[in-house]
Design a protein around this motif. Structure first.
Motif, PDB file in Angstrom:
ATOM      1  N   ILE A 169      15.276 -14.997  29.148  1.00 20.83           N
ATOM      2  CA  ILE A 169      14.362 -16.005  28.619  1.00 20.83           C
ATOM      3  C   ILE A 169      14.696 -17.337  29.280  1.00 20.83           C
ATOM      4  N   ASP A 170      13.691 -17.971  29.869  1.00 21.31           N
ATOM      5  CA  ASP A 170      13.892 -19.259  30.521  1.00 21.31           C
ATOM      6  C   ASP A 170      12.779 -20.206  30.073  1.00 21.31           C
ATOM      7  N   SER A 171      13.032 -21.481  30.207  1.00 20.09           N
ATOM      8  CA  SER A 171      12.028 -22.476  29.829  1.00 20.09           C
ATOM      9  C   SER A 171      11.887 -23.494  30.950  1.00 20.09           C
ATOM     10  N   GLY A 172      10.766 -24.172  30.973  1.00 23.22           N
ATOM     11  CA  GLY A 172      10.529 -25.181  31.999  1.00 23.22           C
ATOM     12  C   GLY A 172       9.289 -25.981  31.674  1.00 23.22           C
ATOM     13  N   ARG A 173       8.888 -26.789  32.626  1.00 21.71           N
ATOM     14  CA  ARG A 173       7.727 -27.660  32.422  1.00 21.71           C
ATOM     15  C   ARG A 173       6.915 -27.725  33.710  1.00 21.71           C
ATOM     16  N   THR A 174       5.617 -27.682  33.572  1.00 24.81           N
ATOM     17  CA  THR A 174       4.692 -27.891  34.682  1.00 24.81           C
ATOM     18  C   THR A 174       3.788 -29.068  34.331  1.00 24.81           C
ATOM     19  N   SER A 175       2.839 -29.339  35.191  1.00 26.35           N
ATOM     20  CA  SER A 175       1.905 -30.435  34.920  1.00 26.35           C
ATOM     21  C   SER A 175       1.047 -30.134  33.691  1.00 26.35           C
ATOM     22  N   GLU A 176       0.946 -28.848  33.340  1.00 26.28           N
ATOM     23  CA  GLU A 176       0.129 -28.466  32.189  1.00 26.28           C
ATOM     24  C   GLU A 176       0.915 -28.492  30.877  1.00 26.28           C
ATOM     25  N   GLY A 177       2.236 -28.606  30.961  1.00 27.86           N
ATOM     26  CA  GLY A 177       3.044 -28.638  29.749  1.00 27.86           C
ATOM     27  C   GLY A 177       4.245 -27.714  29.848  1.00 27.86           C
ATOM     28  N   ARG A 178       4.953 -27.570  28.735  1.00 30.12           N
ATOM     29  CA  ARG A 178       6.152 -26.733  28.699  1.00 30.12           C
ATOM     30  C   ARG A 178       5.775 -25.261  28.560  1.00 30.12           C
ATOM     31  N   TYR A 179       6.708 -24.398  29.022  1.00 30.87           N
ATOM     32  CA  TYR A 179       6.435 -22.962  28.955  1.00 30.87           C
ATOM     33  C   TYR A 179       7.743 -22.214  28.685  1.00 30.87           C
ATOM     34  N   LEU A 180       7.581 -20.984  28.232  1.00 26.34           N
ATOM     35  CA  LEU A 180       8.679 -20.025  28.118  1.00 26.34           C
ATOM     36  C   LEU A 180       8.360 -18.852  29.029  1.00 26.34           C
ATOM     37  N   GLU A 181       9.370 -18.387  29.734  1.00 28.78           N
ATOM     38  CA  GLU A 181       9.172 -17.278  30.675  1.00 28.78           C
ATOM     39  C   GLU A 181      10.112 -16.136  30.325  1.00 28.78           C
ATOM     40  N   MET A 182       9.533 -14.941  30.220  1.00 27.01           N
ATOM     41  CA  MET A 182      10.311 -13.738  29.965  1.00 27.01           C
ATOM     42  C   MET A 182      10.367 -12.912  31.247  1.00 27.01           C
ATOM     43  N   THR A 183      11.574 -12.548  31.664  1.00 28.75           N
ATOM     44  CA  THR A 183      11.761 -11.849  32.933  1.00 28.75           C
ATOM     45  C   THR A 183      12.602 -10.602  32.709  1.00 28.75           C
ATOM     46  N   ARG A 184      12.244  -9.546  33.423  1.00 27.77           N
ATOM     47  CA  ARG A 184      13.095  -8.351  33.471  1.00 27.77           C
ATOM     48  C   ARG A 184      13.641  -8.222  34.887  1.00 27.77           C
ATOM     49  N   PRO A 185      14.963  -8.291  35.062  1.00 24.91           N
ATOM     50  CA  PRO A 185      15.535  -8.181  36.407  1.00 24.91           C
ATOM     51  C   PRO A 185      15.214  -6.821  37.016  1.00 24.91           C
ATOM     52  N   PRO A 186      15.224  -6.744  38.343  1.00 16.10           N
ATOM     53  CA  PRO A 186      15.013  -5.443  38.986  1.00 16.10           C
ATOM     54  C   PRO A 186      16.101  -4.458  38.568  1.00 16.10           C
ATOM     55  N   ASN A 187      15.742  -3.185  38.532  1.00 18.67           N
ATOM     56  CA  ASN A 187      16.733  -2.172  38.206  1.00 18.67           C
ATOM     57  C   ASN A 187      17.804  -2.132  39.294  1.00 18.67           C
ATOM     58  N   PRO A 188      19.100  -2.214  38.937  1.00 12.04           N
ATOM     59  CA  PRO A 188      20.145  -2.135  39.961  1.00 12.04           C
ATOM     60  C   PRO A 188      20.276  -0.717  40.474  1.00 12.04           C
ATOM     61  N   PRO A 189      20.890  -0.553  41.655  1.00 12.12           N
ATOM     62  CA  PRO A 189      21.164   0.800  42.128  1.00 12.12           C
ATOM     63  C   PRO A 189      21.956   1.582  41.089  1.00 12.12           C
ATOM     64  N   ALA A 190      21.852   2.882  41.128  1.00  9.26           N
ATOM     65  CA  ALA A 190      22.464   3.740  40.094  1.00  9.26           C
ATOM     66  C   ALA A 190      23.958   3.502  39.964  1.00  9.26           C
ATOM     67  N   ASP A 191      24.669   3.342  41.109  1.00 11.80           N
ATOM     68  CA  ASP A 191      26.114   3.197  41.032  1.00 11.80           C
ATOM     69  C   ASP A 191      26.517   1.835  40.496  1.00 11.80           C
ATOM     70  N   GLU A 192      25.669   0.774  40.764  1.00 12.34           N
ATOM     71  CA  GLU A 192      25.993  -0.562  40.274  1.00 12.34           C
ATOM     72  C   GLU A 192      25.628  -0.706  38.797  1.00 12.34           C
ATOM     73  N   GLY A 193      24.598   0.009  38.363  1.00 16.56           N
ATOM     74  CA  GLY A 193      24.174  -0.140  36.986  1.00 16.56           C
ATOM     75  C   GLY A 193      24.968   0.702  36.006  1.00 16.56           C
ATOM     76  N   LYS A 194      25.803   1.595  36.498  1.00 21.16           N
ATOM     77  CA  LYS A 194      26.586   2.442  35.617  1.00 21.16           C
ATOM     78  C   LYS A 194      27.664   1.658  34.912  1.00 21.16           C
ATOM     79  N   ARG A 195      27.734   1.774  33.622  1.00 20.78           N
ATOM     80  CA  ARG A 195      28.752   1.064  32.866  1.00 20.78           C
ATOM     81  C   ARG A 195      30.107   1.746  33.063  1.00 20.78           C
ATOM     82  N   MET A 196      31.139   0.902  33.072  1.00 22.43           N
ATOM     83  CA  MET A 196      32.479   1.409  33.362  1.00 22.43           C
ATOM     84  C   MET A 196      33.267   1.663  32.078  1.00 22.43           C
TER      85      MET A 196
END
Length: 491
Positions: free
Chosen positions: A463-490
């Motif tokens: 969740i991020d927030s910011g401002r443009t000329s039209e006003g303030r906004y909230l942005e919801m982002t989903r990061p790209p899926n990491p490679p299988a070996d990097e995304g594996k929990r240890m």
């Protein structure tokens, strides 16, 4: 000798006091008295019924044949001594744990002879600290610790774990890491929350952990009713242990966050209109209970769940504590041995965790022993995130909406638009009423999402927030899926 030739009583007291005591001030302006050659210091304005500087000064004057003096003479002498001490160098006073010279730290054993433990890079030893290196402040909460046993070969840790009912090796290594952290004056440690079913010995286990640091007089206390009582209790000791918590108000939850990571309160001085005094504290905190209810996200990052299980064989209180008191010197010696070993270990500091100092300590413990403390700590935080989400309908709704966003994608709206979107998603086709505590305006929603940011980020929703000329906004982002070996929990 005529009346004119007699030395005024206040001068006799002042001369005697400066001959036998060292006076200095702390950073907040409080003046302390320290008997020369002894590491314990007392505030000269203390009016305690036992152990105040006023009392030890009166006893010293009487025993050394200087006489018995009335309250007026003592007050005038102490007023002068306090004024003189305000021009002296500043020195800190410490409760139970203190930093020393050359990378050493100290543990106050609470003994009348001033013997303390000096923990240094090459080992540890029991000695009386130089008063100019360490000044101990003691209160009625400062109990006496036994002299630790050296060269225990780790036997004390095994004895402690045998007495406690920790549910598995992961919980055991986290408890050990917390105890080591309590011996570090500059290491903020998360607050253990001893939990488990009824009859699991949560209160007994909490007392055992506390008494390793605070002595056999250390005990659990009832949760305070307000923040002021809590901070007063915390400032008077080192480890604060609260028993049988079932609910935390938002104010107490915030106060506990500040206790764990450090805070500085300002209060009005008594009998004054404008003077204030400071209470600075950062203390280890321990709690017991079956469940504390809904956990706020910021407090969850400062918690350390330690689960206990019901013992298979019951023992009487007298038998259990007799054995504990017998093995405590060995337990303390083994903990000191392990602390030296852990501090000497080299490890990288995890940069993704809020309590980075404790995470680094866990990594050092792993490097020294291979216990897997860091993985266990990460797992505990992951479980706490689940608890936060399960207790927050807004967090659940946000995560449900995030499923509609493709990995690597983002969605941006105003806070008011987000409120309508999430409210419609929660209502669904059944048009059920919004729950109590649901945000009523876009501003309230924005504030709630800011507090939920760490919890949502742990579930790959940013969740991020910011401002443009039209006003303030909230942005919801989903990061790209990491490679299988990097995304594996240890863990």
């Amino acid at each position: 000798m005529s009346e004119e030739e007699k030395t005024p009583a206040r001068e006799v007291i002042t001369e005697y006091a400066q001959e036998h005591f060292r006076y200095f001030r702390t950073g907040d302006g409080t003046v302390y008295a320290q008997k020369k050659g002894h590491p314990v210091a007392r505030p000269i304005r203390s009016q305690g019924t036992t152990g105040s500087h006023r009392q030890e000064l009166m006893v010293g004057l009487y025993r050394d044949g200087r006489g018995v003096f009335n309250g007026t003479a003592l007050k005038e002498a102490l007023d002068l001594i306090e004024a003189l001490a305000l021009t002296e160098d500043v020195q800190s006073v410490h409760i139970r744990v203190a930093p020393g010279f050359d990378g050493a730290t100290w543990l106050d054993l609470g003994r009348d002879d001033g013997q303390s433990v000096r923990i240094h890079p090459a080992g540890w030893e029991v000695t009386v600290p130089d008063p100019r290196e360490v000044c101990w402040r003691r209160t009625q909460l400062t109990g006496e610790l036994p002299v630790p046993v050296a060269d225990t070969d780790g036997k004390g840790i095994d004895l402690l774990l045998r007495l406690c009912n920790f549910a598995g090796p992961q919980t055991e290594c986290l408890a050990i890491a917390w105890l080591i952290g309590c011996l570090g004056p500059s290491v903020p440690v998360p607050a253990p929350f001893l939990t488990g079913p009824q009859g699991a010995g949560k209160s007994t286990g909490g007392r055992m952990l506390v008494r390793i640091i605070e002595g056999m007089s250390g005990d659990l206390r009832r949760a305070p009713t307000d923040e002021e009582n809590l901070t007063t209790t915390v400032a008077a000791g080192w480890v604060t242990a609260l028993d049988n918590l079932s609910h935390l108000t938002p104010a107490l939850s915030d106060a506990m966050c500040r206790i764990v990571t450090g805070a500085d309160d300002v209060k009005r001085a008594l009998f004054t209109d404008g003077d204030v005094f400071r209470i600075a504290y950062r203390r280890p905190l321990l709690m017991t209970g079956i469940d504390v209810g809904v956990i706020k996200p910021d407090f969850a990052e400062r918690l350390l769940p330690l689960r206990l299980e019901r013992p298979r064989v019951r023992r009487t209180e007298a038998e259990l504590w007799a054995e504990y008191a017998e093995v405590l010197p060995v337990v303390l010696g083994s903990l000191l041995d392990l602390t030296v070993k852990v501090r000497a270990a080299e490890a990288e500091t995890p940069t993704d965790l809020r309590m980075a100092d404790f995470a680094h300590l866990c990594a050092q413990l792993d490097a020294a022993t291979g216990l897997g403390a860091l993985a266990a700590y990460r797992q505990s935080l992951d479980d706490l995130n689940d608890d936060v989400i399960e207790g927050d309908l807004l967090a659940q709704t946000v995560l449900k909406h995030a499923e509609s966003i493709e990995p690597g994608g983002a969605q941006r709206m105003t806070s008011t638009e987000w409120l309508h979107c999430l409210s419609r998603l929660y209502n669904g086709d059944e048009l059920r009423p919004l729950p109590k505590g649901w945000p009523t305006t876009g501003k309230v929603l924005s504030d709630r999402l800011k507090r939920l940011q760490p919890t949502l980020a742990a579930r790959d929703v940013l969740i991020d927030s910011g401002r443009t000329s039209e006003g303030r906004y909230l942005e919801m982002t989903r990061p790209p899926n990491p490679p299988a070996d990097e995304g594996k929990r240890m863990f």
